[in-house]
Design a protein around this motif. Structure first.
Motif, PDB file in Angstrom:
ATOM      1  N   ALA A   1     -31.551 -94.271  20.996  1.00  0.00           N
ATOM      2  CA  ALA A   1     -31.475 -94.273  22.458  1.00  0.00           C
ATOM      3  C   ALA A   1     -31.326 -92.856  23.003  1.00  0.00           C
ATOM      4  N   GLU A   2     -30.539 -92.032  22.321  1.00  0.00           N
ATOM      5  CA  GLU A   2     -30.348 -90.659  22.790  1.00  0.00           C
ATOM      6  C   GLU A   2     -31.602 -89.822  22.561  1.00  0.00           C
ATOM      7  N   GLU A   3     -32.313 -90.094  21.481  1.00  0.00           N
ATOM      8  CA  GLU A   3     -33.590 -89.408  21.254  1.00  0.00           C
ATOM      9  C   GLU A   3     -34.572 -89.738  22.378  1.00  0.00           C
ATOM     10  N   GLN A   4     -34.596 -90.996  22.786  1.00  0.00           N
ATOM     11  CA  GLN A   4     -35.483 -91.402  23.878  1.00  0.00           C
ATOM     12  C   GLN A   4     -35.092 -90.713  25.180  1.00  0.00           C
ATOM     13  N   LYS A   5     -33.792 -90.558  25.401  1.00  0.00           N
ATOM     14  CA  LYS A   5     -33.320 -89.862  26.600  1.00  0.00           C
ATOM     15  C   LYS A   5     -33.793 -88.408  26.595  1.00  0.00           C
ATOM     16  N   LEU A   6     -33.720 -87.759  25.442  1.00  0.00           N
ATOM     17  CA  LEU A   6     -34.169 -86.370  25.329  1.00  0.00           C
ATOM     18  C   LEU A   6     -35.682 -86.259  25.518  1.00  0.00           C
ATOM     19  N   GLN A   7     -36.418 -87.211  24.968  1.00  0.00           N
ATOM     20  CA  GLN A   7     -37.879 -87.173  25.072  1.00  0.00           C
ATOM     21  C   GLN A   7     -38.357 -87.338  26.512  1.00  0.00           C
ATOM     22  N   SER A   8     -37.620 -88.110  27.300  1.00  0.00           N
ATOM     23  CA  SER A   8     -38.042 -88.361  28.679  1.00  0.00           C
ATOM     24  C   SER A   8     -37.519 -87.310  29.659  1.00  0.00           C
ATOM     25  N   ALA A   9     -36.666 -86.407  29.183  1.00  0.00           N
ATOM     26  CA  ALA A   9     -36.079 -85.401  30.075  1.00  0.00           C
ATOM     27  C   ALA A   9     -37.097 -84.323  30.431  1.00  0.00           C
ATOM     28  N   LYS A  10     -37.076 -83.883  31.665  1.00  0.00           N
ATOM     29  CA  LYS A  10     -37.941 -82.784  32.097  1.00  0.00           C
ATOM     30  C   LYS A  10     -37.422 -81.457  31.560  1.00  0.00           C
ATOM     31  N   HIS A  11     -36.091 -81.338  31.499  1.00  0.00           N
ATOM     32  CA  HIS A  11     -35.466 -80.122  30.981  1.00  0.00           C
ATOM     33  C   HIS A  11     -34.345 -80.500  30.020  1.00  0.00           C
ATOM     34  N   ILE A  12     -34.256 -79.774  28.903  1.00  0.00           N
ATOM     35  CA  ILE A  12     -33.140 -79.928  27.969  1.00  0.00           C
ATOM     36  C   ILE A  12     -32.398 -78.600  27.915  1.00  0.00           C
ATOM     37  N   VAL A  13     -31.116 -78.661  28.203  1.00  0.00           N
ATOM     38  CA  VAL A  13     -30.275 -77.466  28.228  1.00  0.00           C
ATOM     39  C   VAL A  13     -29.169 -77.628  27.194  1.00  0.00           C
ATOM     40  N   ILE A  14     -28.925 -76.601  26.405  1.00  0.00           N
ATOM     41  CA  ILE A  14     -27.805 -76.612  25.464  1.00  0.00           C
ATOM     42  C   ILE A  14     -26.671 -75.798  26.071  1.00  0.00           C
ATOM     43  N   TYR A  15     -25.539 -76.445  26.296  1.00  0.00           N
ATOM     44  CA  TYR A  15     -24.391 -75.724  26.864  1.00  0.00           C
ATOM     45  C   TYR A  15     -23.624 -75.073  25.718  1.00  0.00           C
ATOM     46  N   GLY A  16     -23.657 -73.742  25.692  1.00  0.00           N
ATOM     47  CA  GLY A  16     -22.996 -72.988  24.640  1.00  0.00           C
ATOM     48  C   GLY A  16     -24.018 -72.256  23.790  1.00  0.00           C
ATOM     49  N   ALA A  17     -23.834 -70.942  23.636  1.00  0.00           N
ATOM     50  CA  ALA A  17     -24.783 -70.141  22.855  1.00  0.00           C
ATOM     51  C   ALA A  17     -24.112 -69.512  21.638  1.00  0.00           C
ATOM     52  N   GLY A  18     -22.971 -70.059  21.247  1.00  0.00           N
ATOM     53  CA  GLY A  18     -22.272 -69.561  20.062  1.00  0.00           C
ATOM     54  C   GLY A  18     -22.758 -70.254  18.806  1.00  0.00           C
ATOM     55  N   LYS A  19     -21.903 -70.301  17.793  1.00  0.00           N
ATOM     56  CA  LYS A  19     -22.275 -70.857  16.499  1.00  0.00           C
ATOM     57  C   LYS A  19     -22.711 -72.316  16.610  1.00  0.00           C
ATOM     58  N   VAL A  20     -21.928 -73.132  17.334  1.00  0.00           N
ATOM     59  CA  VAL A  20     -22.260 -74.552  17.472  1.00  0.00           C
ATOM     60  C   VAL A  20     -23.554 -74.722  18.267  1.00  0.00           C
ATOM     61  N   GLY A  21     -23.679 -73.987  19.365  1.00  0.00           N
ATOM     62  CA  GLY A  21     -24.876 -74.084  20.192  1.00  0.00           C
ATOM     63  C   GLY A  21     -26.138 -73.710  19.440  1.00  0.00           C
ATOM     64  N   ARG A  22     -26.051 -72.668  18.611  1.00  0.00           N
ATOM     65  CA  ARG A  22     -27.230 -72.250  17.832  1.00  0.00           C
ATOM     66  C   ARG A  22     -27.600 -73.296  16.785  1.00  0.00           C
ATOM     67  N   GLU A  23     -26.589 -73.943  16.187  1.00  0.00           N
ATOM     68  CA  GLU A  23     -26.868 -75.002  15.211  1.00  0.00           C
ATOM     69  C   GLU A  23     -27.533 -76.202  15.896  1.00  0.00           C
ATOM     70  N   VAL A  24     -27.073 -76.526  17.107  1.00  0.00           N
ATOM     71  CA  VAL A  24     -27.697 -77.608  17.875  1.00  0.00           C
ATOM     72  C   VAL A  24     -29.163 -77.264  18.154  1.00  0.00           C
ATOM     73  N   PHE A  25     -29.424 -76.010  18.530  1.00  0.00           N
ATOM     74  CA  PHE A  25     -30.799 -75.576  18.805  1.00  0.00           C
ATOM     75  C   PHE A  25     -31.680 -75.756  17.570  1.00  0.00           C
ATOM     76  N   ARG A  26     -31.185 -75.354  16.403  1.00  0.00           N
ATOM     77  CA  ARG A  26     -31.983 -75.456  15.173  1.00  0.00           C
ATOM     78  C   ARG A  26     -32.331 -76.911  14.860  1.00  0.00           C
ATOM     79  N   GLN A  27     -31.411 -77.813  15.165  1.00  0.00           N
ATOM     80  CA  GLN A  27     -31.674 -79.224  14.884  1.00  0.00           C
ATOM     81  C   GLN A  27     -32.652 -79.840  15.878  1.00  0.00           C
ATOM     82  N   LEU A  28     -32.553 -79.447  17.142  1.00  0.00           N
ATOM     83  CA  LEU A  28     -33.361 -80.092  18.182  1.00  0.00           C
ATOM     84  C   LEU A  28     -34.725 -79.444  18.395  1.00  0.00           C
ATOM     85  N   SER A  29     -34.838 -78.154  18.139  1.00  0.00           N
ATOM     86  CA  SER A  29     -36.048 -77.417  18.535  1.00  0.00           C
ATOM     87  C   SER A  29     -37.296 -77.858  17.787  1.00  0.00           C
ATOM     88  N   SER A  30     -37.142 -78.503  16.628  1.00  0.00           N
ATOM     89  CA  SER A  30     -38.325 -78.984  15.906  1.00  0.00           C
ATOM     90  C   SER A  30     -38.917 -80.229  16.561  1.00  0.00           C
TER      91      SER A  30
END
Length: 485
Positions: free
Chosen positions: A388-417
């Motif tokens: 369900a959350e994947e579907q929410k991300l797929q339908s979003a016009k914009h995806i923003v990651i709050y936080g650019a530190g260690k956790v935020g960068r790990e989230v980016f690596r997982q989602l950006s593919s």
């Protein structure tokens, strides 16, 4: 057909929700295979039935719960309290997920931000929500427009009426008998903390006691705030008339002998202590707090109303839940104590009405309500929360990651593919052209994206979570997702 049920709760050693989880396991084990998924299996106090399963290995609770749901072929998972509700929903696959809400959501509580986030962002993924009182249901419904009303059921708590009556016949401990000296007394039972608000009770009792010096007050509770309360008692010069005793497994012997049980709480869920007192016909004085006392004492479930004085009800007296009572500007709780002492006819009516109410209050009826929720057909498509959350991300016009530190960068690596990330967001940035992993860093307050078009993925640790949630809501962002790390 449901055969295997998991009950998710932190432990079985203290707390009202934990005790109810244990009682529920005993009842459900008569019909189903029951597994109790616990964080702590070493210290067990409450009775239970079923198989204990420890899900705390390496503190990787979500992954452990997911694996255990598969291992034991769980058809239905029932969880208690916010943290386990969250983990139950997050690990949802094809099993039915039922979460149990035990208290109302207030801004003064530590858990407020977390509770608000869960209700807004995750509770609609549950197949059913069981509220322990109509007041809790009212609070859940007003906190999230995404939760359909049919999904929220009210089921009261199990009560061991026979055990309560049996224990009530025991003698009071010598320390209590020596303090009371045969004098009448009011009783309060509960943790010594701001929620239970014994400071209000002590102040109101002091006002009442000035004209009724023969009456005493007993408070049974743990020692969280005992020093502060004792100081309050000493300042009022009431050390000989108010006594704090440690919490006991048998408060019922006190209830059976008290003039009345006084509940001074700021907020509740469904106070077991009221049901226990009513089982013994003990008169009740209670604040008209959200939630519980109103519906138990007067069969009134309209929580839009707010009492501003006091009201004599079928099974006790409700008093207003106002700061004026804390500050000694109004004395409605003190007046209620005086009314209890002056009118034997009124207190006898309370006793008889409570006993009659509890005659019809049966564990069998409560169990049947749980079984109906468990077996009720799920409305809509059965889908895992992660999907369900994947579907929410797929339908979003914009995806923003709050936080650019260690956790935020790990989230980016997982989602950006799988998704295009618009930017990182932070509270403050160092310079205009700051970049991280090839995408810009923006200040959340300056984002030009419409909140309705934007999903924000949390990219900070739990230490900063409440601060981040507050900032996002302040900026109007409601579509918030926690990553699967």
């Amino acid at each position: 057909m449901i055969k295997n049920i998991a009950i998710l709760v932190h432990g079985l050693w203290s707390g009202g929700a934990e005790r109810i989880a244990g009682l529920l396991s005993k009842e459900l084990a008569k019909t189903y295979n029951v597994y109790l998924f616990l964080v702590n299996t070493d210290h067990i106090v409450y009775d239970y039935d079923g198989t204990l399963v420890n899900v705390a290995a390496n503190h990787d609770y979500e992954n452990n719960i997911t694996m255990c749901k598969r291992k034991y072929h769980i058809d239905c998972a029932i969880s208690f309290l916010e943290d386990m509700n969250y983990k139950n929903i997050r690990t949802k696959r094809t099993e039915k997920v039922i979460i149990s809400e035990r208290c109302v959501q207030l801004t003064e509580t530590y858990w407020y931000m977390w509770s608000r986030f869960l209700r807004k962002g995750y509770y609609h993924y549950a197949d059913a929500i069981v509220a322990c009182a109509e007041g809790v249901k009212f609070d859940v419904m007003r906190s999230s427009h995404q939760i359909p009303e049919y999904a929220v059921k009210t089921i009261y708590n199990f009560i061991d009426k026979e055990g309560i009556v049996l224990k009530s016949q025991e003698n009071l401990p010598k320390e209590a008998q020596d303090f009371l000296g045969g004098n009448p007394f009011f009783l309060n039972v509960g943790r010594l903390n701001p929620q239970k608000n014994q400071r209000r009770l002590i102040l109101q009792f002091a006002h009442f006691h000035a004209a009724n010096p023969h009456v005493k007050l007993l408070i049974l509770g743990d020692k969280d705030s005992e020093i502060d309360l004792m100081s309050h008692i000493e300042k009022l010069g009431l050390e000989d008339f108010i006594k704090i005793l440690p919490f006991t497994k048998n408060p019922f012997a006190y209830m059976a002998r008290a003039k009345a049980l006084v509940l001074s709480s700021r907020y509740e869920g469904l106070p077991n202590v009221l049901l226990e007192a009513m089982t013994l016909g003990c008169p009740i004085i209670a604040t008209d707090c959200l939630s519980g006392p109103r519906e138990l004492l007067m069969d009134e479930c309209n929580y839009e109303k707010k009492l501003d004085k006091l009201e004599i009800c079928k099974r006790g007296i409700l008093v207003c839940n106002e700061e004026t009572e804390d500050e000694g500007i109004s004395w409605y709780m003190a007046k209620a104590m005086e009314m209890i002492c002056l009118s034997e006819t009124m207190t006898e009516n309370f006793r008889q009405n409570s006993l009659k109410y509890m005659e019809e209050y049966t564990n069998q009826r409560i169990l049947q309500q749980w079984i109906e929720v468990i077996n009720e057909e799920v409305k809509g498509e059965v889908i895992s929360t992660r999907t369900a959350e994947e579907q929410k991300l797929q339908s979003a016009k914009h995806i923003v990651i709050y936080g650019a530190g260690k956790v935020g960068r790990e989230v980016f690596r997982q989602l950006s593919s799988r998704h295009t990330i618009s930017c990182f967001a932070v509270s403050e940035r160092k310079d205009e052209d700051e970049i991280c992993l090839g995408i810009p860093i923006r200040e959340i307050a300056a984002l030009q994206y419409l909140p309705a078009d934007t999903v924000v993925v949390i990219g900070v640790g739990k230490k900063y979570l409440y601060e981040v949630l507050d900032k996002l809501w302040e900026c109007g962002f409601e579509q918030i997702v926690m990553p699967y790390l």
